[in-house]
Design a protein around this motif. Sequence first.
Motif, PDB file in Angstrom:
ATOM      1  N   LEU A 170       0.821  -1.215   0.000  1.00 38.61           N
ATOM      2  CA  LEU A 170       0.000   0.000   0.000  1.00 38.61           C
ATOM      3  C   LEU A 170       0.855   1.266   0.000  1.00 38.61           C
ATOM      4  O   LEU A 170       0.484   2.274  -0.605  1.00 38.61           O
ATOM      5  CB  LEU A 170      -0.892   0.026   1.238  1.00 38.61           C
ATOM      6  CG  LEU A 170      -2.327  -0.412   1.058  1.00 38.61           C
ATOM      7  CD1 LEU A 170      -3.090  -0.210   2.356  1.00 38.61           C
ATOM      8  CD2 LEU A 170      -3.020   0.350  -0.064  1.00 38.61           C
ATOM      9  N   HIS A 171       1.996   1.208   0.693  1.00 39.85           N
ATOM     10  CA  HIS A 171       2.936   2.340   0.639  1.00 39.85           C
ATOM     11  C   HIS A 171       3.344   2.604  -0.808  1.00 39.85           C
ATOM     12  O   HIS A 171       3.306   3.735  -1.276  1.00 39.85           O
ATOM     13  CB  HIS A 171       4.194   2.041   1.463  1.00 39.85           C
ATOM     14  CG  HIS A 171       4.071   2.409   2.913  1.00 39.85           C
ATOM     15  ND1 HIS A 171       4.571   3.574   3.424  1.00 39.85           N
ATOM     16  CD2 HIS A 171       3.490   1.770   3.941  1.00 39.85           C
ATOM     17  CE1 HIS A 171       4.315   3.639   4.724  1.00 39.85           C
ATOM     18  NE2 HIS A 171       3.661   2.547   5.065  1.00 39.85           N
ATOM     19  N   ARG A 172       3.768   1.522  -1.499  1.00 40.07           N
ATOM     20  CA  ARG A 172       4.217   1.696  -2.889  1.00 40.07           C
ATOM     21  C   ARG A 172       3.084   2.274  -3.740  1.00 40.07           C
ATOM     22  O   ARG A 172       3.279   3.150  -4.564  1.00 40.07           O
ATOM     23  CB  ARG A 172       4.659   0.367  -3.497  1.00 40.07           C
ATOM     24  CG  ARG A 172       5.845  -0.322  -2.849  1.00 40.07           C
ATOM     25  CD  ARG A 172       7.149   0.428  -3.042  1.00 40.07           C
ATOM     26  NE  ARG A 172       7.522   1.133  -1.830  1.00 40.07           N
ATOM     27  CZ  ARG A 172       8.052   0.555  -0.746  1.00 40.07           C
ATOM     28  NH1 ARG A 172       8.329  -0.731  -0.726  1.00 40.07           N
ATOM     29  NH2 ARG A 172       8.352   1.271   0.324  1.00 40.07           N
ATOM     30  N   ILE A 173       1.875   1.758  -3.541  1.00 45.15           N
ATOM     31  CA  ILE A 173       0.760   2.181  -4.383  1.00 45.15           C
ATOM     32  C   ILE A 173       0.374   3.636  -4.093  1.00 45.15           C
ATOM     33  O   ILE A 173       0.169   4.427  -5.015  1.00 45.15           O
ATOM     34  CB  ILE A 173      -0.455   1.247  -4.170  1.00 45.15           C
ATOM     35  CG1 ILE A 173      -0.111  -0.174  -4.614  1.00 45.15           C
ATOM     36  CG2 ILE A 173      -1.670   1.759  -4.927  1.00 45.15           C
ATOM     37  CD1 ILE A 173      -1.142  -1.219  -4.194  1.00 45.15           C
ATOM     38  N   THR A 174       0.295   3.995  -2.814  1.00 43.20           N
ATOM     39  CA  THR A 174      -0.112   5.378  -2.520  1.00 43.20           C
ATOM     40  C   THR A 174       0.963   6.371  -2.973  1.00 43.20           C
ATOM     41  O   THR A 174       0.633   7.439  -3.481  1.00 43.20           O
ATOM     42  CB  THR A 174      -0.432   5.609  -1.025  1.00 43.20           C
ATOM     43  OG1 THR A 174       0.549   4.967  -0.246  1.00 43.20           O
ATOM     44  CG2 THR A 174      -1.768   5.081  -0.634  1.00 43.20           C
ATOM     45  N   GLU A 175       2.230   5.997  -2.823  1.00 45.56           N
ATOM     46  CA  GLU A 175       3.294   6.885  -3.325  1.00 45.56           C
ATOM     47  C   GLU A 175       3.079   7.119  -4.819  1.00 45.56           C
ATOM     48  O   GLU A 175       3.157   8.244  -5.314  1.00 45.56           O
ATOM     49  CB  GLU A 175       4.680   6.253  -3.132  1.00 45.56           C
ATOM     50  CG  GLU A 175       5.260   6.360  -1.736  1.00 45.56           C
ATOM     51  CD  GLU A 175       6.264   5.227  -1.405  1.00 45.56           C
ATOM     52  OE1 GLU A 175       6.513   5.005  -0.226  1.00 45.56           O
ATOM     53  OE2 GLU A 175       6.768   4.559  -2.350  1.00 45.56           O
TER      54      GLU A 175
END
Length: 746
Positions: A170-175
């Motif tokens: 989710l970190h990768r996606i939101t970034e």
Amino acid sequence: MATKRLAVLTSGGDAPGMNAAVRSVVRTALDRGVTVYAIYEGYQGMVEGGDRIREMNWDSVGGILGLGGTIIGTARSDDFRTHDGRRTAAKNLIDREIDSLVIIGGDGSLTGANLFRQEWPSLLSELVESGAITQATADSHGNLAIVGLVGSIDNDMYGTNMTIGADTALHRITEAIDAIASTAASHQRAFVVKVMGRNCGYLALMAALATGAEWVLIPENPPPWDNWEDKMVADLQRGRAAGRRDSIVVMAEGARDKHGNPIGSSYVQKFLEEKLGEEVRTTVLGHVQRGGAPSAFDRNLGTMMGYQAVETVLAARPADEPQMIAIRGNRITTVPLMACVEQTRAIAKAIDEHEYDRAMELRGSSFTETYRTLRTLLRSLPHPAAPGQKPLRLAVMNCGAPAPGMNTAVRAAVRIGLDRGHVMLGIANGFKGFIEGEVHEMNWMSVSGWASKGGSGLGTSREIPSGRDFYAIARTIEKHDIHGILLIGGFSGYQGAHHLFIERENYPAFNIPIICLPASINNNLPGSDLSIGADTALNTIVEAVDKVKQAAVAQRRCYVVEVMGRRCGYLALMAGLATGAERVYLHEEGVRLHELVTDVEQLRLGFEHGKRLGLMIRNEDAHPVYSTNVLCAIFEAESNGLFEVRQTILGHVQQGGDPSPFDRIQATRFAARCVDFLIEQAQSPEPQGAFIGLEAGGIVMHSLDEIPKMVDRDNQRPKVQWWMDVRGIAKLMSQPMPGGSMTSEK
Ligand code: ADP
């Protein structure tokens, strides 16, 4: 009795945080005096044997906490799917006297493990018959104990709130979506973003919620209309007309229409291009979602689950059902493995059979509730008020130091309140603004873009009202006809809310519902395991410490890193756990001179044996005399020239930055419940005051009058802090020299 022998393997798709779990399994086992092996390359390694199965020591898992993927490798194995393959695997384990297994993988891997366990006695009989092992050997390892950890970026397992890797994904996606949103807004452009998840819409749903995307397509709940494409276009057009500059559609890999036909990203792109009459871009995020350094949450989840896995597998009796390690409402627990696997399969089946209500029901109430909240937030305009409805006037404010996620909570509250037909007011600058009457009406677009912005758009202050302030606040409430207050903030905000609550007798204007939403990086608020902002701050600290550690490679150096938290050691302890610090100094424990003597001795001993890096994390208020400076001076003076000491004081970067996905999601969930509370209580003759939080069982509310008995006022923290129990695991993981070996890297 011979010592136990245990093996750990990672299988199926890799996931960030698997390394933390492997490290934790290995070190917990060694700490318990158990011989531990790693099986490299998943089940394939188990079938191949040889040096694919290696004994591990304390150092074999040093320095891996911050690495993505899995250092022991993972694979998909067709051999293990065959009976012959599994018999060979059993022989390889028996040769090493291994009869306990920790499997880290998805539902496929866990199913394979369960089958292996069931077959174990018959596999051994076959091995005895063929003369490969003796009856005595078979008898002494008659049962295989297994325990499962779920490593999967999709968060697709029934029975656990989170799987290892999902938070990092989710970190990768939101970034990525935050970055896309800024370019989309610059060009007034539409984007289609495809994320992973064949049968599970978790990543798509949460990413849309966290970024304020406009449309979302998930497998469990396809759009209910035949002409969903027209609905989508109409929604995006309405958004533009209302002033939005970007339009983002987030879709899961497994997106489908209500008849089960797959929806491709290029189809969505083409349709939008035609109907919107503009260029539309597609981003398929692909494998970047799996990669990169694990988030603080995944490191700590992997560590805590790995610890629990060893405890569980060592305690397992032959007749016990195999267990899976799960997290429920922030607490680690065990659940029956096969029941969870079966329910997970049932969700996939429900989706296949177009039984979408059932699929959503099986995903659980929090998933469904989040989906409903998202549907409101994504609207380009609120629903018109019901005829004859008397709108309430609800005020939102921030208090205390800024915490990432405050804006996300304000946005959610304002939009949900407006959508229910009420008037939403913003109070600027906390109680200071309340006293001075700084109140303004907010509309749908005044919070546009706030989902992902750090800081406090409303403005905040630490002021706590007293004396004549109450009179001024009562005036503000009357003047603006305020019917309820949502206070999003930290300790001073809670104190202020409590004051208003107990001043009700003197000020009738205060007889309105008040609810506090925990927002403080310190995580020092009562009634909630976690407050908004703490996860972001923790990630900021962990990223900084990772960099500091890199900078120190090949030098003999000890860092003392000072982190925020006031008198609450949450950030220090959890950052220590996530970075492998050897020592954490907390106000809750204090600092004693004789302990410092031991710490120095340990450091010296470590560096003498080849240690290259020392890492100590100190809470800013751990001790008034033994400051970070003083600690550094003591360590340096006592280092005998063996190592240098440097201090790193992280300071206000910890309060800044855009909120992490978890903080955004939790802020939104809390805000939705708080608005419901205000609306319900505003109709009551005796409206309640409350504070919301996340506890073991999920979201809870406590009455404001419980504050005095729940908090330690002098130290500004809750009397009971759940995370104090985690200290044992942190100490275990970073203890020096168990098994006779010296750790050179953590
Ligand atoms: P995941 O664990 O991520 O769901 P897979 O479904 O690909 O990934 O499973 C990983 C491996 O687990 C497979 O390659 C196979 O070796 C083993 N496995 C999966 N299902 C079974 C099964 N029913 N019987 C035996 N082994 C299995």
